[in-house]
Design a protein around this motif. Structure first.
Motif, mmCIF file in Angstrom:
data_model
loop_
_atom_site.group_PDB
_atom_site.id
_atom_site.type_symbol
_atom_site.label_atom_id
_atom_site.label_comp_id
_atom_site.label_asym_id
_atom_site.label_seq_id
_atom_site.Cartn_x
_atom_site.Cartn_y
_atom_site.Cartn_z
ATOM 1 N N THR A 36 62.533 -2.551 12.198
ATOM 2 C CA THR A 36 62.302 -2.647 13.640
ATOM 3 C C THR A 36 61.228 -1.647 14.031
ATOM 4 O O THR A 36 61.402 -0.435 13.866
ATOM 5 C CB THR A 36 63.584 -2.351 14.430
ATOM 6 N N SER B 46 68.944 -11.097 21.605
ATOM 7 C CA SER B 46 69.269 -11.014 20.189
ATOM 8 C C SER B 46 70.697 -11.518 20.006
ATOM 9 O O SER B 46 71.630 -10.974 20.592
ATOM 10 C CB SER B 46 69.148 -9.574 19.687
ATOM 11 N N GLU C 23 66.446 -13.630 17.016
ATOM 12 C CA GLU C 23 65.838 -12.690 17.960
ATOM 13 C C GLU C 23 64.452 -13.189 18.348
ATOM 14 O O GLU C 23 63.657 -13.586 17.486
ATOM 15 C CB GLU C 23 65.738 -11.299 17.324
ATOM 16 N N ARG D 237 64.261 -9.808 26.118
ATOM 17 C CA ARG D 237 64.363 -9.795 24.659
ATOM 18 C C ARG D 237 65.820 -10.019 24.272
ATOM 19 O O ARG D 237 66.631 -9.098 24.256
ATOM 20 C CB ARG D 237 63.880 -8.460 24.095
ATOM 21 N N GLU E 121 73.821 -12.592 17.295
ATOM 22 C CA GLU E 121 74.346 -12.435 15.944
ATOM 23 C C GLU E 121 75.693 -13.151 15.832
ATOM 24 O O GLU E 121 76.599 -12.902 16.619
ATOM 25 C CB GLU E 121 74.511 -10.949 15.617
ATOM 26 N N PRO F 41 69.809 -5.579 15.622
ATOM 27 C CA PRO F 41 70.683 -6.529 14.920
ATOM 28 C C PRO F 41 71.469 -5.850 13.812
ATOM 29 O O PRO F 41 70.967 -4.951 13.137
ATOM 30 C CB PRO F 41 69.683 -7.551 14.349
#
Length: 698
Positions: free
Chosen positions: A57, A557, A548, A555, A559, A78
């Motif tokens: 990242t 994300s 993502e 933004r 999971e 994540p």
């Protein structure tokens, strides 16, 4: 076009971390980095990507840059879970955190590190041979270069309200002399109050009759802790040396007002008071030499001495026939450790080889002051000593689209356990272990790849679980360790893949002689239940799918996860799967505001012998903004467990005892933090990873 600019920025930001002094050439590099970071801001590429078995990242230039401290940043990444300043990785255990190549010694370092000072975060999902056998995942944080001569200062004030108030203050100061020397100091003072409520029901057959043993808890804890740290760095001509000393005292008091009962008998009120005092001293030093052409030599050393005293008293104010039960525990531990390794280009790849050794001593002096209870929970003095040595080597190379990484680790351990100065030969042992690891990856194009890896390891249990002492926790409740615990033998096969904005991680793990907690009857004159760890064999499958993508100022994300285990103990199966999800959101708003909104949940399922209740919807949020020139003042307001929906209930069914535990933690609350920075710069202590596994076990 944007991807080319992004790649160029990453290459130029990957500066060698061994430099501590600032030369004219480095200043020119830093200027170029800043210009490229401005390009990244305009490009706004996705923050996280997969590189082999590592999630990378890039923080600098992204919307995560000004989110708060390192804890706030990690909570948005994540696979990373942050809960009450504790960091874990989905599907992994034994997480190690490194900041600029050195191990993080306590969580306070993440509180002091601001996200604006972080360049990138790498999450290694399949650590190689250079890491200890207990390491399941590694978080490597790289900070940004900030060159400021003279004094730099940062102060943070924090306040938090849950069921009780907590507050803290953090201060960092560094002073740079010329281009060679840097001296740094830091201090932390915290006061934390927490309140936990709950009930526990135990169902079993005793003397041929069904029996219910119950208890209630109302536990208030107050903890005061501090840290004082000072050190230096020196660098010249590619050679670096540094050291620091840290002193950390703490004191905690606990008062639990509860009740206990058996079947339909009237509850007996019992008050538990506990006082803990502890302190630790730590000295860490390093040497780092850059000899050019990719050749590097690094040494780390550590000494740690810790002592603690625990006084526990239990009284029964409503029943004069019950004698108070008091006990005293004195624990001490000492750790010496060193790690030396080298990096050298060979056969078109990079070879890393080295060794590390530790010497550990730990003792526990337990004294039971109640004569009746001492008949089945005796006083004892237990000592453990361990000498270990490890040698490791790994080699990695890129063949066009194929990446190869191979490694092996040899470990020798000599462990001695004594009770009342008598060696226990059934527990003491020596071992020699060789564990390999291998990883193969294939890159299809810039946005798709796949990697397969295998790792074997021998994992040793924490020292706290190897003790033979028993603790009195109620009229019918005992807790203790198990000095006979064997070392775990683990084999893991993992697959990592990336396609466009999707990432997949899947792992199958076989663990022989890992440990799990059980509850069963304990031989005593009266009804007694004991909880302790035992060895079990577990096979498990972890699958996580991550998506993502940046959508204008948003933004998101997402999971999705699955944990499925296969385990049997005493004829019972523990195979119920756990499904989970995490939905993180970061919004870049006008007026330089940054908003986060995160949601998390999981189904009911088994993890070892514990069956955790479902917790389908837990929400948290934060709002932050920078003020003054260059964002010198940062204010952040956050809220956790907004709807008070977090579930902490769990149950256990082992050896004929079914335990159902309902508990309510004080996780719902709000927090406010204010940070002021004067001439900010990062402290460049370049120590490494000596004895991090042993320190965690202590």
């Amino acid at each position: 076009m944007y991807l080319k600019k992004f790649t160029a920025a990453v290459l130029f930001m990957g500066l060698p971390l061994v430099a501590i002094a600032v030369t004219d050439e480095e200043r020119n590099e830093e200027s170029l980095v800043k210009e490229l970071e401005e390009i990244v801001v305009s490009a706004r590429q996705p923050a996280t990507r997969l590189e082999g078995t590592t999630l990378v990242t890039n923080v600098a230039g992204s919307e995560l840059e000004n989110i708060g401290n390192a804890f706030d940043l990690l909570a948005q990444l994540p696979m990373v879970v942050v809960e009450d300043d504790a960091v874990s990785v989905s599907g992994k255990g034994g997480v190690e955190i490194f900041i600029d190549g050195r191990p993080m010694r306590d969580e306070a370092e993440l509180r002091q590190l601001l996200s604006s000072d972080i360049r990138k975060v790498e999450l290694l999902m399949a650590p190689g041979a250079s890491y200890g056998s207990t390491t399941g995942a590694v978080l490597r944080i790289s900070t940004r270069r900030r060159f400021t001569k003279g004094i730099s200062l940062a102060v943070t004030l924090e306040g938090k309200r849950r069921r009780r108030w907590s507050e803290g203050v953090l201060a960092d100061m560094s002073y740079r002399i010329g281009n060679d020397w840097e001296i740094f100091f830091s201090g932390i003072a915290d006061r934390t109050e927490s309140l936990v409520k709950g009930t526990t029901f135990n169902y079993l057959d005793y003397n041929g009759m069904p029996v219910t043993v119950g208890s209630s808890q109302h536990s208030a804890r107050t903890e005061r802790s501090g840290t004082v740290k000072g050190g230096f760095n020196y660098h010249r001509s590619g050679q670096s040396v540094g050291a620091y000393y840290r002193f950390a005292p703490e004191r905690a008091t606990l008062l639990n007002n509860g009740t206990e009962w058996v079947d339909d008998t009237p509850p007996v009120a019992g008050d538990i008071s506990s006082e803990d005092k502890g302190r630790s001293h730590l000295v860490s030093l390093y040497y780092d030499g850059d000899f050019g052409s990719g050749r590097r030599l690094h040494f780390d050393g550590i000494f740690r001495r810790a002592t603690s005293e625990n006084n526990v008293g239990m009284s029964y104010p409503d029943d004069g026939s019950l004698v108070p039960v008091n006990s005293v525990s004195d624990r001490s531990s000492t750790l010496w450790g060193g790690k030396l390794y080298m990096e050298h280009p060979i056969f078109g790849g990079l070879l890393t080889a080295g060794g590390e050794g530790t010497k550990t001593a730990s003792s526990l002096d337990y004294m039971m002051l109640n004569q009746e209870v001492s008949s089945y929970i005796p006083s004892s003095i237990s000592d453990s000593r361990q000498t270990s040595f490890a040698a490791f080597a790994s080699w990695n190379r890129m063949f066009d689209r194929l990446s190869v990484s191979v490694g092996a680790r040899y470990e020798y351990v000599d462990y001695v356990f004594e009770v009342n100065s008598v060696r226990d030969n059934d527990v003491s042992r020596r071992s020699h272990t060789v564990t390999p690891d291998i990883s193969l990856g294939w890159i299809f194009d810039e946005r798709s790849q796949i990697t397969l890896s295998y790792k074997s390891a021998k994992v040793r249990p924490p020292y706290a679980q190897l003790t033979g002492a028993l603790n009195y926790v109620g009229l019918h409740q005992i807790e203790g360790g198990n000095p006979a615990l064997a070392d775990e033998r683990m084999h893991s096969v993992q697959m990592f893949g990336m396609w466009d904005s999707f990432m997949l991680q899947a792992a199958f793990t076989r663990s022989d002689d890992t440990y799990a907690f059980v509850k069963r009857l304990y031989p005593a004159p009266s009804l007694q239940l004991m909880m302790q760890p035992v060895n079990v064999d577990v096979s498990s499958l972890d699958v996580y799918l991550v998506w993502e993508r940046r959508v204008r100022a948003w933004r998101p994300s997402l999971e999705l996860g699955l944990y499925q285990q296969w385990m049997r103990l005493g004829g019972d199966a523990y195979n119920k799967p756990i499904f989970s999800y995490s939905f993180g959101n970061t919004f870049t708003l006008p007026w330089n505001l940054l908003l986060t909104a995160n949601f998390r949940g999981q189904s009911c399922g088994d993890m070892h012998t514990n069956r955790f209740a479902a917790s389908w919807f837990t929400a948290s949020a934060s709002l932050g903004r920078d003020f003054l020139k260059d964002g010198a003042l940062q204010i952040r307001l956050s809220a956790t467990d907004i709807f008070n929906t977090a579930c902490n209930d769990w149950s256990m069914h082992t050896f004929g005892v079914f335990m159902d535990k309902r508990q309510s933690y004080d996780r719902r609350g709000v927090a406010l933090s204010l940070t002021y920075r004067f001439q900010p710069r990062k402290v460049k202590y370049m120590g490494g990873s000596a004895a991090e596994a042993e320190e965690r076990r202590l």
